[in-house]
Design a protein around this motif. Structure first.
Motif, PDB file in Angstrom:
ATOM      1  N   MET A  68      -6.636   5.535  -4.373  1.00  0.00           N
ATOM      2  CA  MET A  68      -6.685   5.128  -5.974  1.00  0.00           C
ATOM      3  C   MET A  68      -8.041   4.991  -6.230  1.00  0.00           C
ATOM      4  N   SER A  69      -8.454   5.058  -7.382  1.00  0.00           N
ATOM      5  CA  SER A  69      -9.771   4.389  -7.752  1.00  0.00           C
ATOM      6  C   SER A  69      -9.705   3.421  -8.664  1.00  0.00           C
ATOM      7  N   LYS A  70     -10.961   2.566  -8.956  1.00  0.00           N
ATOM      8  CA  LYS A  70     -10.785   1.532  -9.665  1.00  0.00           C
ATOM      9  C   LYS A  70     -10.386   1.575 -11.209  1.00  0.00           C
ATOM     10  N   GLU A  71     -10.550   2.860 -11.551  1.00  0.00           N
ATOM     11  CA  GLU A  71     -10.180   3.061 -12.956  1.00  0.00           C
ATOM     12  C   GLU A  71      -8.668   3.433 -13.394  1.00  0.00           C
ATOM     13  N   GLN A  72      -7.893   3.269 -12.212  1.00  0.00           N
ATOM     14  CA  GLN A  72      -6.720   3.466 -12.207  1.00  0.00           C
ATOM     15  C   GLN A  72      -6.082   2.095 -12.322  1.00  0.00           C
ATOM     16  N   ILE A  73      -6.495   0.991 -11.871  1.00  0.00           N
ATOM     17  CA  ILE A  73      -6.208  -0.358 -11.865  1.00  0.00           C
ATOM     18  C   ILE A  73      -6.372  -0.953 -13.319  1.00  0.00           C
ATOM     19  N   HIS A  74      -5.312  -1.984 -13.360  1.00  0.00           N
ATOM     20  CA  HIS A  74      -5.424  -3.014 -14.836  1.00  0.00           C
ATOM     21  C   HIS A  74      -5.111  -4.207 -14.135  1.00  0.00           C
ATOM     22  N   MET A  75      -6.069  -5.390 -14.506  1.00  0.00           N
ATOM     23  CA  MET A  75      -5.681  -6.662 -14.098  1.00  0.00           C
ATOM     24  C   MET A  75      -5.723  -7.395 -15.413  1.00  0.00           C
ATOM     25  N   GLU A  76      -4.860  -8.440 -15.436  1.00  0.00           N
ATOM     26  CA  GLU A  76      -4.836  -9.263 -16.638  1.00  0.00           C
ATOM     27  C   GLU A  76      -4.500 -10.657 -16.243  1.00  0.00           C
ATOM     28  N   LEU A  77      -5.072 -11.503 -16.805  1.00  0.00           N
ATOM     29  CA  LEU A  77      -4.893 -12.950 -16.621  1.00  0.00           C
ATOM     30  C   LEU A  77      -3.977 -13.563 -17.784  1.00  0.00           C
ATOM     31  N   THR A  78      -2.898 -14.104 -17.743  1.00  0.00           N
ATOM     32  CA  THR A  78      -2.298 -14.762 -18.825  1.00  0.00           C
ATOM     33  C   THR A  78      -2.658 -16.170 -19.101  1.00  0.00           C
ATOM     34  N   GLU A  79      -2.032 -16.718 -20.181  1.00  0.00           N
ATOM     35  CA  GLU A  79      -2.515 -18.205 -20.530  1.00  0.00           C
ATOM     36  C   GLU A  79      -1.713 -19.148 -19.761  1.00  0.00           C
ATOM     37  N   ASP A  80      -0.998 -18.596 -18.819  1.00  0.00           N
ATOM     38  CA  ASP A  80       0.027 -19.432 -17.883  1.00  0.00           C
ATOM     39  C   ASP A  80      -0.650 -19.379 -16.552  1.00  0.00           C
ATOM     40  N   ASN A  81      -1.850 -18.927 -16.374  1.00  0.00           N
ATOM     41  CA  ASN A  81      -2.402 -18.494 -15.200  1.00  0.00           C
ATOM     42  C   ASN A  81      -1.601 -17.797 -14.020  1.00  0.00           C
ATOM     43  N   ILE A  82      -1.048 -16.712 -14.845  1.00  0.00           N
ATOM     44  CA  ILE A  82      -0.508 -15.590 -13.774  1.00  0.00           C
ATOM     45  C   ILE A  82      -1.254 -14.345 -14.056  1.00  0.00           C
ATOM     46  N   ILE A  83      -1.636 -13.931 -12.770  1.00  0.00           N
ATOM     47  CA  ILE A  83      -2.480 -12.741 -12.753  1.00  0.00           C
ATOM     48  C   ILE A  83      -1.529 -11.336 -12.637  1.00  0.00           C
ATOM     49  N   SER A  84      -1.683 -10.230 -13.441  1.00  0.00           N
ATOM     50  CA  SER A  84      -0.900  -9.181 -13.386  1.00  0.00           C
ATOM     51  C   SER A  84      -1.893  -7.984 -12.911  1.00  0.00           C
ATOM     52  N   ILE A  85      -1.266  -7.414 -11.890  1.00  0.00           N
ATOM     53  CA  ILE A  85      -2.148  -6.039 -11.497  1.00  0.00           C
ATOM     54  C   ILE A  85      -1.283  -4.892 -11.551  1.00  0.00           C
ATOM     55  N   SER A  86      -1.666  -3.936 -12.461  1.00  0.00           N
ATOM     56  CA  SER A  86      -0.697  -2.560 -12.603  1.00  0.00           C
ATOM     57  C   SER A  86      -1.694  -1.340 -12.572  1.00  0.00           C
ATOM     58  N   GLY A  87      -1.020  -0.290 -12.492  1.00  0.00           N
ATOM     59  CA  GLY A  87      -1.689   1.025 -12.523  1.00  0.00           C
ATOM     60  C   GLY A  87      -0.332   1.991 -12.542  1.00  0.00           C
ATOM     61  N   GLU A  88      -1.147   3.101 -12.243  1.00  0.00           N
ATOM     62  CA  GLU A  88      -0.158   4.462 -12.253  1.00  0.00           C
ATOM     63  C   GLU A  88      -0.778   5.468 -11.384  1.00  0.00           C
ATOM     64  N   ARG A  89      -0.039   5.947 -10.324  1.00  0.00           N
ATOM     65  CA  ARG A  89      -0.749   6.982  -9.374  1.00  0.00           C
ATOM     66  C   ARG A  89       0.027   7.968  -9.677  1.00  0.00           C
ATOM     67  N   ALA A  90      -0.674   9.269  -9.654  1.00  0.00           N
ATOM     68  CA  ALA A  90      -0.403  10.630  -9.969  1.00  0.00           C
ATOM     69  C   ALA A  90       0.262  11.018  -8.574  1.00  0.00           C
ATOM     70  N   LYS A  91       1.441  12.040  -8.923  1.00  0.00           N
ATOM     71  CA  LYS A  91       1.922  12.773  -7.590  1.00  0.00           C
ATOM     72  C   LYS A  91       0.847  13.646  -7.131  1.00  0.00           C
ATOM     73  N   LYS A  92       0.904  13.495  -5.590  1.00  0.00           N
ATOM     74  CA  LYS A  92      -0.043  14.644  -4.981  1.00  0.00           C
ATOM     75  C   LYS A  92       0.884  15.618  -3.926  1.00  0.00           C
ATOM     76  N   ASN A  93       0.263  16.841  -3.929  1.00  0.00           N
ATOM     77  CA  ASN A  93       1.228  17.412  -2.847  1.00  0.00           C
ATOM     78  C   ASN A  93       0.677  16.860  -1.444  1.00  0.00           C
ATOM     79  N   ASN A  94       1.561  16.891  -0.540  1.00  0.00           N
ATOM     80  CA  ASN A  94       1.404  16.608   0.928  1.00  0.00           C
ATOM     81  C   ASN A  94       0.273  17.413   1.300  1.00  0.00           C
ATOM     82  N   VAL A  95      -0.806  16.830   1.820  1.00  0.00           N
ATOM     83  CA  VAL A  95      -1.869  17.801   2.550  1.00  0.00           C
ATOM     84  C   VAL A  95      -1.620  17.733   4.053  1.00  0.00           C
TER      85      VAL A  95
END
Length: 87
Positions: free
Chosen positions: A1-28
């Motif tokens: 994955m690349s850093k462009e595919q990751i989203h990080m967010e810090l809420t007011e309750d001091n909770i850090i959320s890390i999310s993203g999406e990985r595209a399906k790849k054919n097995n190499v």
């Protein structure tokens, strides 16, 4: 994955959320890995930041597909013990 595919967010309750999406790849052929939690699709994880964590200085680095999140500690002054005279 690349850093462009990751989203990080810090809420007011001091909770850090890390999310993203990985595209399906054919097995190499010849690709070696032991196990992946999720091969493709959306993912999300949330963690609470302890009170001793300095939320103003949180850093994140992505290198070789590995995300490293650094949360430095706040130095809390130690209370000194003293004797109080009773009058």
């Amino acid at each position: 994955m690349s850093k462009e595919q990751i989203h990080m967010e810090l809420t007011e309750d001091n909770i850090i959320s890390i999310s993203g999406e990985r595209a399906k790849k054919n097995n190499v052929e010849g690709m070696k890995y032991s196990k992946m939690e999720c091969e493709y699709g959306k993912f999300s994880r949330s963690f609470s930041i302890p009170e001793t964590g300095d939320i103003e200085k949180i850093e994140a680095k992505m290198e070789n597909g590995v995300l490293e999140v650094i949360i430095p500690k706040i130095s809390i002054p130690k209370t000194q013990r003293r004797t109080i005279l009773v009058q």
